[in-house]
Scaffold this motif. Structure first.
Motif, PDB file in Angstrom:
ATOM      1  N   LEU A 164      -2.834  -2.173   2.912  1.00 12.71           N
ATOM      2  CA  LEU A 164      -1.634  -2.559   3.647  1.00 12.71           C
ATOM      3  C   LEU A 164      -0.496  -1.590   3.348  1.00 12.71           C
ATOM      4  O   LEU A 164       0.235  -1.169   4.260  1.00 12.71           O
ATOM      5  CB  LEU A 164      -1.235  -3.984   3.272  1.00 12.71           C
ATOM      6  N   ARG A 165      -0.348  -1.207   2.094  1.00 10.36           N
ATOM      7  CA  ARG A 165       0.717  -0.261   1.735  1.00 10.36           C
ATOM      8  C   ARG A 165       0.484   1.099   2.393  1.00 10.36           C
ATOM      9  O   ARG A 165       1.427   1.756   2.837  1.00 10.36           O
ATOM     10  CB  ARG A 165       0.793  -0.111   0.224  1.00 10.36           C
ATOM     11  N   ILE A 166      -0.785   1.495   2.480  1.00  6.74           N
ATOM     12  CA  ILE A 166      -1.106   2.759   3.150  1.00  6.74           C
ATOM     13  C   ILE A 166      -0.789   2.655   4.639  1.00  6.74           C
ATOM     14  O   ILE A 166      -0.187   3.558   5.233  1.00  6.74           O
ATOM     15  CB  ILE A 166      -2.585   3.130   2.926  1.00  6.74           C
ATOM     16  N   ALA A 167      -1.195   1.528   5.258  1.00  6.82           N
ATOM     17  CA  ALA A 167      -0.955   1.337   6.687  1.00  6.82           C
ATOM     18  C   ALA A 167       0.540   1.300   7.004  1.00  6.82           C
ATOM     19  O   ALA A 167       0.964   1.719   8.090  1.00  6.82           O
ATOM     20  CB  ALA A 167      -1.634   0.054   7.160  1.00  6.82           C
ATOM     21  N   ILE A 171       2.545   4.577   0.862  1.00  5.38           N
ATOM     22  CA  ILE A 171       1.804   5.495   0.002  1.00  5.38           C
ATOM     23  C   ILE A 171       0.715   6.159   0.835  1.00  5.38           C
ATOM     24  O   ILE A 171       0.413   5.708   1.954  1.00  5.38           O
ATOM     25  CB  ILE A 171       1.153   4.766  -1.209  1.00  5.38           C
ATOM     26  N   SER A 172       0.126   7.219   0.299  1.00  7.62           N
ATOM     27  CA  SER A 172      -1.023   7.861   0.938  1.00  7.62           C
ATOM     28  C   SER A 172      -2.275   7.454   0.171  1.00  7.62           C
ATOM     29  O   SER A 172      -2.244   7.306  -1.053  1.00  7.62           O
ATOM     30  CB  SER A 172      -0.863   9.377   0.924  1.00  7.62           C
ATOM     31  N   GLY A 173      -3.384   7.274   0.890  1.00 11.52           N
ATOM     32  CA  GLY A 173      -4.613   6.877   0.239  1.00 11.52           C
ATOM     33  C   GLY A 173      -5.780   6.892   1.200  1.00 11.52           C
ATOM     34  O   GLY A 173      -5.620   7.160   2.405  1.00 11.52           O
ATOM     35  N   PRO A 174      -6.972   6.593   0.705  1.00 12.80           N
ATOM     36  CA  PRO A 174      -8.193   6.692   1.523  1.00 12.80           C
ATOM     37  C   PRO A 174      -8.255   5.643   2.627  1.00 12.80           C
ATOM     38  O   PRO A 174      -7.788   4.522   2.466  1.00 12.80           O
ATOM     39  CB  PRO A 174      -9.314   6.502   0.499  1.00 12.80           C
ATOM     40  N   GLN A 175      -8.887   6.032   3.730  1.00 15.28           N
ATOM     41  CA  GLN A 175      -9.011   5.148   4.879  1.00 15.28           C
ATOM     42  C   GLN A 175      -9.828   3.910   4.566  1.00 15.28           C
ATOM     43  O   GLN A 175      -9.617   2.851   5.164  1.00 15.28           O
ATOM     44  CB  GLN A 175      -9.642   5.915   6.048  1.00 15.28           C
ATOM     45  N   GLU A 176     -10.755   3.996   3.596  1.00 18.49           N
ATOM     46  CA  GLU A 176     -11.577   2.821   3.305  1.00 18.49           C
ATOM     47  C   GLU A 176     -10.738   1.660   2.778  1.00 18.49           C
ATOM     48  O   GLU A 176     -11.091   0.492   2.963  1.00 18.49           O
ATOM     49  CB  GLU A 176     -12.680   3.170   2.304  1.00 18.49           C
ATOM     50  N   LEU A 177      -9.607   1.949   2.146  1.00 16.62           N
ATOM     51  CA  LEU A 177      -8.725   0.872   1.705  1.00 16.62           C
ATOM     52  C   LEU A 177      -8.007   0.248   2.890  1.00 16.62           C
ATOM     53  O   LEU A 177      -7.811  -0.973   2.942  1.00 16.62           O
ATOM     54  CB  LEU A 177      -7.723   1.394   0.676  1.00 16.62           C
ATOM     55  N   VAL A 178      -7.630   1.068   3.858  1.00 21.02           N
ATOM     56  CA  VAL A 178      -7.024   0.533   5.086  1.00 21.02           C
ATOM     57  C   VAL A 178      -8.023  -0.364   5.813  1.00 21.02           C
ATOM     58  O   VAL A 178      -7.668  -1.432   6.322  1.00 21.02           O
ATOM     59  CB  VAL A 178      -6.543   1.672   6.003  1.00 21.02           C
ATOM     60  N   GLU A 179      -9.279   0.067   5.847  1.00 18.35           N
ATOM     61  CA  GLU A 179     -10.309  -0.738   6.502  1.00 18.35           C
ATOM     62  C   GLU A 179     -10.519  -2.065   5.779  1.00 18.35           C
ATOM     63  O   GLU A 179     -10.792  -3.089   6.421  1.00 18.35           O
ATOM     64  CB  GLU A 179     -11.626   0.042   6.557  1.00 18.35           C
ATOM     65  N   ALA A 180     -10.388  -2.066   4.458  1.00 15.86           N
ATOM     66  CA  ALA A 180     -10.511  -3.318   3.706  1.00 15.86           C
ATOM     67  C   ALA A 180      -9.433  -4.303   4.116  1.00 15.86           C
ATOM     68  O   ALA A 180      -9.662  -5.520   4.177  1.00 15.86           O
ATOM     69  CB  ALA A 180     -10.439  -3.044   2.212  1.00 15.86           C
ATOM     70  N   TYR A 181      -8.224  -3.806   4.408  1.00 18.16           N
ATOM     71  CA  TYR A 181      -7.127  -4.657   4.871  1.00 18.16           C
ATOM     72  C   TYR A 181      -7.343  -5.120   6.311  1.00 18.16           C
ATOM     73  O   TYR A 181      -7.144  -6.293   6.635  1.00 18.16           O
ATOM     74  CB  TYR A 181      -5.807  -3.896   4.732  1.00 18.16           C
ATOM     75  N   LEU A 232     -12.452  -3.885  -9.859  1.00 27.75           N
ATOM     76  CA  LEU A 232     -11.723  -2.888  -9.077  1.00 27.75           C
ATOM     77  C   LEU A 232     -12.696  -1.899  -8.458  1.00 27.75           C
ATOM     78  O   LEU A 232     -13.697  -1.532  -9.072  1.00 27.75           O
ATOM     79  CB  LEU A 232     -10.737  -2.125  -9.978  1.00 27.75           C
ATOM     80  N   SER A 233     -12.392  -1.444  -7.258  1.00 29.94           N
ATOM     81  CA  SER A 233     -13.230  -0.451  -6.598  1.00 29.94           C
ATOM     82  C   SER A 233     -12.901   0.944  -7.095  1.00 29.94           C
ATOM     83  O   SER A 233     -11.809   1.210  -7.628  1.00 29.94           O
ATOM     84  CB  SER A 233     -13.029  -0.514  -5.084  1.00 29.94           C
ATOM     85  N   GLU A 234     -13.850   1.856  -6.914  1.00 31.89           N
ATOM     86  CA  GLU A 234     -13.603   3.255  -7.272  1.00 31.89           C
ATOM     87  C   GLU A 234     -12.446   3.818  -6.463  1.00 31.89           C
ATOM     88  O   GLU A 234     -11.642   4.610  -6.979  1.00 31.89           O
ATOM     89  CB  GLU A 234     -14.868   4.077  -7.039  1.00 31.89           C
ATOM     90  N   ALA A 235     -12.350   3.410  -5.204  1.00 31.31           N
ATOM     91  CA  ALA A 235     -11.268   3.919  -4.351  1.00 31.31           C
ATOM     92  C   ALA A 235      -9.907   3.488  -4.874  1.00 31.31           C
ATOM     93  O   ALA A 235      -8.953   4.274  -4.895  1.00 31.31           O
ATOM     94  CB  ALA A 235     -11.467   3.443  -2.919  1.00 31.31           C
ATOM     95  N   LEU A 236      -9.800   2.229  -5.318  1.00 31.83           N
ATOM     96  CA  LEU A 236      -8.520   1.739  -5.824  1.00 31.83           C
ATOM     97  C   LEU A 236      -8.165   2.404  -7.146  1.00 31.83           C
ATOM     98  O   LEU A 236      -7.012   2.806  -7.362  1.00 31.83           O
ATOM     99  CB  LEU A 236      -8.566   0.227  -5.984  1.00 31.83           C
ATOM    100  N   VAL A 237      -9.147   2.528  -8.036  1.00 32.64           N
ATOM    101  CA  VAL A 237      -8.895   3.178  -9.328  1.00 32.64           C
ATOM    102  C   VAL A 237      -8.528   4.646  -9.110  1.00 32.64           C
ATOM    103  O   VAL A 237      -7.636   5.192  -9.775  1.00 32.64           O
ATOM    104  CB  VAL A 237     -10.127   3.045 -10.241  1.00 32.64           C
ATOM    105  N   GLY A 238      -9.189   5.294  -8.149  1.00 33.84           N
ATOM    106  CA  GLY A 238      -8.854   6.684  -7.852  1.00 33.84           C
ATOM    107  C   GLY A 238      -7.437   6.842  -7.343  1.00 33.84           C
ATOM    108  O   GLY A 238      -6.787   7.864  -7.581  1.00 33.84           O
ATOM    109  N   LEU A 239      -6.946   5.832  -6.650  1.00 29.34           N
ATOM    110  CA  LEU A 239      -5.590   5.878  -6.106  1.00 29.34           C
ATOM    111  C   LEU A 239      -4.541   5.489  -7.134  1.00 29.34           C
ATOM    112  O   LEU A 239      -3.510   6.155  -7.270  1.00 29.34           O
ATOM    113  CB  LEU A 239      -5.493   4.943  -4.897  1.00 29.34           C
ATOM    114  N   MET A 240      -4.797   4.410  -7.884  1.00 28.09           N
ATOM    115  CA  MET A 240      -3.771   3.823  -8.735  1.00 28.09           C
ATOM    116  C   MET A 240      -4.026   3.978 -10.226  1.00 28.09           C
ATOM    117  O   MET A 240      -3.144   3.694 -11.047  1.00 28.09           O
ATOM    118  CB  MET A 240      -3.622   2.325  -8.406  1.00 28.09           C
TER     119      MET A 240
END
Length: 313
Positions: A164-167, A171-181, A232-240
């Protein structure tokens, strides 16, 4: 007390039928002719549950997913859906919404059986409602957790909150997190398999901590959540990063639509076997004890509860 909980407390006076479960669950459980019917109704609103910039297909998908997530938490198999639709005045937007809505219904094998369409005043926020119906052989609800039970979650947490924050462009981050939202997945098969062996279950829609508190209140017990075990997902840990701050953010952000459940310790192996068979991720994140309320800890040491436990209307 939030506006939502205050209003529900007024409604509980009228919810006298056993199917209502005192309005402590997200779904009603109605027994008819020896069959247990599960009924739920969720509304999604622009700038509350989705952004005006979100693709209409994703909003249609999300309306289905959030309702079927309530069925998943009751161990139910979808039987049908009714939709209330607010016409947008843009026929192409409406067509794209219907496309995403239909794709989700087909994906989760839930037929559309009726509904209603209306036109709201020009410029008002878009909002859509859906009633989902299902059948369950076992419907655990929220009120059965007992002292000594383990506390579990499925999947990973915090991805949708970051998405949601990326959308929003924060912040900038991977599209897979946007898809999760934008496109959550209701854990229907997992919920059906777990239902006979859990003591209480609900979906995580408003945040792990606030929903664990609600489960504890419905069961008349205390819930202890271990921050280190929040998955936590790898994508989230990679971002935060892999830190306490990330775990707290993941435990208080909403829109995960994973399952939160309790079960006696003797059920651990059976639960793990179900997860292995479905290739589903599950994690024991704490336990239930006598008392009331919610406790948050790190490595067994108490942590102060965050100022906000999650989303409340």
């Amino acid at each position: 007390m939030s506006d939502e909980s205050s209003f529900i407390s007024h409604l509980q006076v009228f919810a006298t039928h056993p199917a209502a479960r005192g309005l402590t669950d997200d779904a009603a459980s109605l027994t008819l002719g020896g069959r247990t019917l599960i009924l739920t109704h969720d509304v999604i609103v622009e700038n509350v549950h989705f952004l005006p910039s979100d693709p209409p297909e994703d909003i249609g998908w999300k309306l289905v997913a959030v309702n079927l997530s309530d069925l998943a938490a009751e161990g139910a198999k979808p039987s049908g859906a009714l939709m209330a639709y607010n016409l947008s005045g843009d026929t192409e937007w409406d067509r794209r919404f219907a496309e995403g809505f239909g794709v989700a219904l087909a994906r989760f094998q839930c037929p559309l059986i009726g509904g209603d369409t209306v036109r709201a005043p020009l410029g008002s926020a878009r909002q859509f409602g859906m009633t989902a119906l299902g059948e369950a052989e076992n419907s655990p609800g929220r009120s059965g957790a007992a002292p000594g039970d383990d506390l579990w979650v499925s999947g990973t947490l915090g991805d949708a909150g970051a998405g949601l924050r990326i959308a929003r462009g924060e912040i900038s981050g991977p599209q897979e997190l946007v898809e999760a939202y934008r496109r959550p997945t209701p854990q229907l098969e997992l919920g059906q398999r777990l239902a006979p062996m859990v003591s209480a279950m609900m979906d995580i829609s408003d945040g792990l901590l606030i929903d664990a508190k609600r489960l504890a209140e419905a069961s008349g017990v205390a819930a202890i959540v271990e921050s280190i075990d929040v998955p936590l997902s790898e994508a989230l840990v990679g971002l935060m990063g892999d830190s306490r701050e990330t775990s707290v953010a993941a435990a208080t952000s909403g829109d995960d639509y994973e399952l939160l459940f309790t079960a006696p310790r003797r059920s651990r192996r059976a639960i793990e076997t179900v997860a292995e068979e479905l290739n589903a991720r599950i994690q024991c994140i704490g336990l239930v004890e006598q008392g009331e309320g919610l406790k948050f800890q790190e490595g067994g040491r108490p942590l102060p509860l965050p100022q906000s436990l999650g989303w409340a209307h």
